[in-house]
Write a protein that holds these residues in place. Structure first.
Motif, PDB file in Angstrom:
ATOM      1  N   SER A  17       0.959  28.764   3.266  1.00 19.07           N
ATOM      2  CA  SER A  17       0.953  29.571   2.093  1.00 19.07           C
ATOM      3  C   SER A  17       2.216  30.600   2.277  1.00 19.07           C
ATOM      4  N   PHE A  18       3.203  30.614   1.072  1.00 20.38           N
ATOM      5  CA  PHE A  18       4.321  31.368   1.082  1.00 20.38           C
ATOM      6  C   PHE A  18       4.222  32.376  -0.255  1.00 20.38           C
ATOM      7  N   ASP A  19       3.652  33.558   0.255  1.00 24.68           N
ATOM      8  CA  ASP A  19       3.303  34.601  -0.735  1.00 24.68           C
ATOM      9  C   ASP A  19       2.605  34.236  -1.628  1.00 24.68           C
ATOM     10  N   GLY A  20       1.211  33.514  -1.079  1.00 21.04           N
ATOM     11  CA  GLY A  20       0.203  33.374  -2.117  1.00 21.04           C
ATOM     12  C   GLY A  20       0.372  31.783  -2.460  1.00 21.04           C
ATOM     13  N   PHE A  21       1.631  31.222  -2.479  1.00 22.14           N
ATOM     14  CA  PHE A  21       1.848  29.853  -2.967  1.00 22.14           C
ATOM     15  C   PHE A  21       1.376  28.890  -1.856  1.00 22.14           C
ATOM     16  N   LYS A  22       0.709  27.758  -2.198  1.00 21.48           N
ATOM     17  CA  LYS A  22       0.178  26.954  -1.128  1.00 21.48           C
ATOM     18  C   LYS A  22       1.124  25.827  -1.239  1.00 21.48           C
ATOM     19  N   ALA A  23       2.228  25.657  -0.324  1.00 23.29           N
ATOM     20  CA  ALA A  23       3.132  24.347  -0.397  1.00 23.29           C
ATOM     21  C   ALA A  23       2.280  23.179   0.031  1.00 23.29           C
ATOM     22  N   VAL A  24       1.486  23.484   1.154  1.00 19.33           N
ATOM     23  CA  VAL A  24       0.603  22.475   1.707  1.00 19.33           C
ATOM     24  C   VAL A  24      -0.726  22.969   1.636  1.00 19.33           C
ATOM     25  N   GLY A  41       6.451  11.632  -3.199  1.00 15.85           N
ATOM     26  CA  GLY A  41       5.635  12.563  -4.141  1.00 15.85           C
ATOM     27  C   GLY A  41       6.997  13.156  -4.890  1.00 15.85           C
ATOM     28  N   PRO A  42       6.503  13.745  -6.053  1.00 16.40           N
ATOM     29  CA  PRO A  42       7.773  14.357  -6.743  1.00 16.40           C
ATOM     30  C   PRO A  42       8.295  15.709  -5.770  1.00 16.40           C
ATOM     31  N   ASN A  43       9.539  16.152  -6.382  1.00 18.39           N
ATOM     32  CA  ASN A  43      10.208  17.031  -5.721  1.00 18.39           C
ATOM     33  C   ASN A  43       9.279  18.487  -6.004  1.00 18.39           C
ATOM     34  N   GLY A  44       9.070  19.274  -4.492  1.00 19.78           N
ATOM     35  CA  GLY A  44       8.452  20.177  -4.556  1.00 19.78           C
ATOM     36  C   GLY A  44       6.891  20.126  -4.034  1.00 19.78           C
ATOM     37  N   ALA A  45       6.599  18.468  -3.750  1.00 18.22           N
ATOM     38  CA  ALA A  45       4.967  18.343  -3.451  1.00 18.22           C
ATOM     39  C   ALA A  45       4.920  18.958  -2.107  1.00 18.22           C
ATOM     40  N   GLY A  46       5.715  19.241  -1.392  1.00 18.67           N
ATOM     41  CA  GLY A  46       5.548  19.761  -0.156  1.00 18.67           C
ATOM     42  C   GLY A  46       5.664  18.889   1.180  1.00 18.67           C
ATOM     43  N   LYS A  47       6.582  17.677   0.986  1.00 15.83           N
ATOM     44  CA  LYS A  47       6.839  16.864   1.736  1.00 15.83           C
ATOM     45  C   LYS A  47       7.607  17.347   2.986  1.00 15.83           C
ATOM     46  N   THR A  48       8.547  18.032   2.715  1.00 16.79           N
ATOM     47  CA  THR A  48       9.543  18.674   3.676  1.00 16.79           C
ATOM     48  C   THR A  48       8.781  19.594   4.534  1.00 16.79           C
ATOM     49  N   THR A  49       8.148  20.325   3.877  1.00 15.63           N
ATOM     50  CA  THR A  49       7.200  21.430   4.435  1.00 15.63           C
ATOM     51  C   THR A  49       6.424  20.944   5.400  1.00 15.63           C
ATOM     52  N   LEU A  50       5.558  19.755   5.005  1.00 19.36           N
ATOM     53  CA  LEU A  50       4.767  18.931   6.006  1.00 19.36           C
ATOM     54  C   LEU A  50       5.615  18.764   7.291  1.00 19.36           C
TER      55      LEU A  50
HETATM   56  P1  ADP Z   1       9.590  18.459  -1.194  1.00 19.42           P
HETATM   57  O1  ADP Z   1      10.227  18.145   0.095  1.00 19.42           O
HETATM   58  O2  ADP Z   1       8.304  17.540  -1.441  1.00 19.42           O
HETATM   59  O3  ADP Z   1      10.379  18.250  -2.502  1.00 19.42           O
HETATM   60  P2  ADP Z   1       9.137  20.910  -0.100  1.00 19.42           P
HETATM   61  O4  ADP Z   1       8.359  20.801   0.928  1.00 19.42           O
HETATM   62  O5  ADP Z   1      10.718  21.153   0.278  1.00 19.42           O
HETATM   63  O6  ADP Z   1       9.213  19.976  -1.282  1.00 19.42           O
HETATM   64  O7  ADP Z   1       8.668  22.300  -0.923  1.00 19.42           O
HETATM   65  C1  ADP Z   1       7.364  22.535  -1.487  1.00 19.42           C
HETATM   66  C2  ADP Z   1       7.299  23.618  -2.238  1.00 19.42           C
HETATM   67  O8  ADP Z   1       7.407  24.879  -1.411  1.00 19.42           O
HETATM   68  C3  ADP Z   1       8.592  23.945  -3.216  1.00 19.42           C
HETATM   69  O9  ADP Z   1       7.885  24.555  -4.348  1.00 19.42           O
HETATM   70  C4  ADP Z   1       9.491  24.935  -2.365  1.00 19.42           C
HETATM   71  O10 ADP Z   1      10.136  25.909  -3.321  1.00 19.42           O
HETATM   72  C5  ADP Z   1       8.239  25.874  -1.535  1.00 19.42           C
HETATM   73  N1  ADP Z   1       8.784  26.291  -0.097  1.00 19.42           N
HETATM   74  C6  ADP Z   1       9.333  25.479   0.802  1.00 19.42           C
HETATM   75  N2  ADP Z   1       9.474  26.175   1.865  1.00 19.42           N
HETATM   76  C7  ADP Z   1       9.227  27.611   1.381  1.00 19.42           C
HETATM   77  C8  ADP Z   1       9.656  28.764   2.115  1.00 19.42           C
HETATM   78  N3  ADP Z   1       9.986  28.803   3.651  1.00 19.42           N
HETATM   79  N4  ADP Z   1       9.216  29.806   1.283  1.00 19.42           N
HETATM   80  C9  ADP Z   1       8.680  29.679   0.155  1.00 19.42           C
HETATM   81  N5  ADP Z   1       8.683  28.575  -0.357  1.00 19.42           N
HETATM   82  C10 ADP Z   1       8.949  27.621   0.147  1.00 19.42           C
END
Ligand code: ADP
Ligand code: MG
Length: 248
Positions: A17-24, A41-50
């Protein structure tokens, strides 16, 4: 019946959770040894974050990431590399002013001596391994070339080689064929099929033609959650996947 301990990588209820937003968001994902899994998955899906969570670049809020039954989520990035996990970022991080050979040599796993200092010696064994990996990544004829002079695709392969030389048991690649030519994509598919034997590979990719060439199974992420999972055909025909991703 197989249990979760049979998987090479077992991710359970993972949330960040990034400030309440659940990226994963409460994600569970299991990858076998010898499996090549593609995450789309679409941009912003959380792939890179995973991938950031698995390699320790980002800390999870909750959940578990087990690799060979070892919990990774409490380890440092360095310890995770040591546990056998290699990760390639979207932009290649190679040493532009070094030769292909030297880039591979600096990536060769180093031993530590009794005083804790890093030791490295170029032995015939190291030299043979560098040559072997260079051939694997189609750069056997480019060993003396300065990395700066390689094509974009060759730079991507070099970075894959810099990971391969460490012989990771889990290899993760974020959009490896972005910006590559058609021919380079074909060769990269062949390369990934080859190197998925004996390890697990996790690839993020958008190019569906490429995905079809390499994926054993596909996981579709959407808003940090799994939207669908299965073989390519199942996923491509899933109405939800068509709606949020493949349809446009
Ligand atoms: P993808 O690779 O699927 O395009 P990301 O994993 O890069 O997506 O990002 C998923 C969501 O998490 C996006 O909305 C992105 O802005 C947000 N996000 C990623 N890393 C951070 C971070 N360190 N702080 C805040 N938000 C983040
Ligand atoms: Mg991404």
């Amino acid at each position: 019946m197989s249990s979760n301990t049979d998987f090479a990588l077992a991710i359970e209820d993972l949330t960040v959770s990034f400030d309440g937003f659940k990226a994963v968001d409460n994600l569970s994902l299991y990858v076998d040894k010898n499996e090549l899994r593609v995450v789309i998955g679409p941009n912003g899906a959380g792939k890179t974050t995973l991938l950031d969570l698995i390699c320790g670049k980002t800390r999870s809020t909750s959940g578990s990431i087990k690799f060979k039954n070892k919990e990774l989520s409490t380890l440092s990035e360095h310890q995770i590399v040591h546990a056998g996990v290699g990760r390639k970022f979207q932009t290649p991080s190679i040493y532009e002013n070094l030769s292909v050979y030297d880039n591979l040599e600096v990536s060769y796993p180093k031993g530590r001596n009794v005083f804790g200092a890093l030791t490295f010696k170029r032995t015939p064994e190291v030299d043979a391994r560098i040559n072997e990996v260079a051939n694997d990544i189609f750069l056997g004829d480019f060993l003396e070339m300065e990395a700066a002079l390689l094509s974009h695709g060759q730079k991507q392969w070099l970075e894959i080689g810099m990971l391969l030389i460490q012989d990771p048991e889990l290899l993760m690649l974020d959009e490896p064929v972005a910006g590559m030519s058609v021919k380079e994509r074909e060769l990269t598919a062949e390369l990934l099929n080859r190197i998925s034997k004996g390890r697990s590979v996790l690839v993020i990719e958008h190019d569906m033609e490429f995905v079809a060439r390499i994926a054993h199974k596909v996981t579709v992420l959407h808003q940090g959650k799994i939207l669908a999972e299965g073989n390519m055909e199942t996923v491509q025909n899933n109405p939800d996947v068509i709606e949020v991703y493949l349809g446009h």
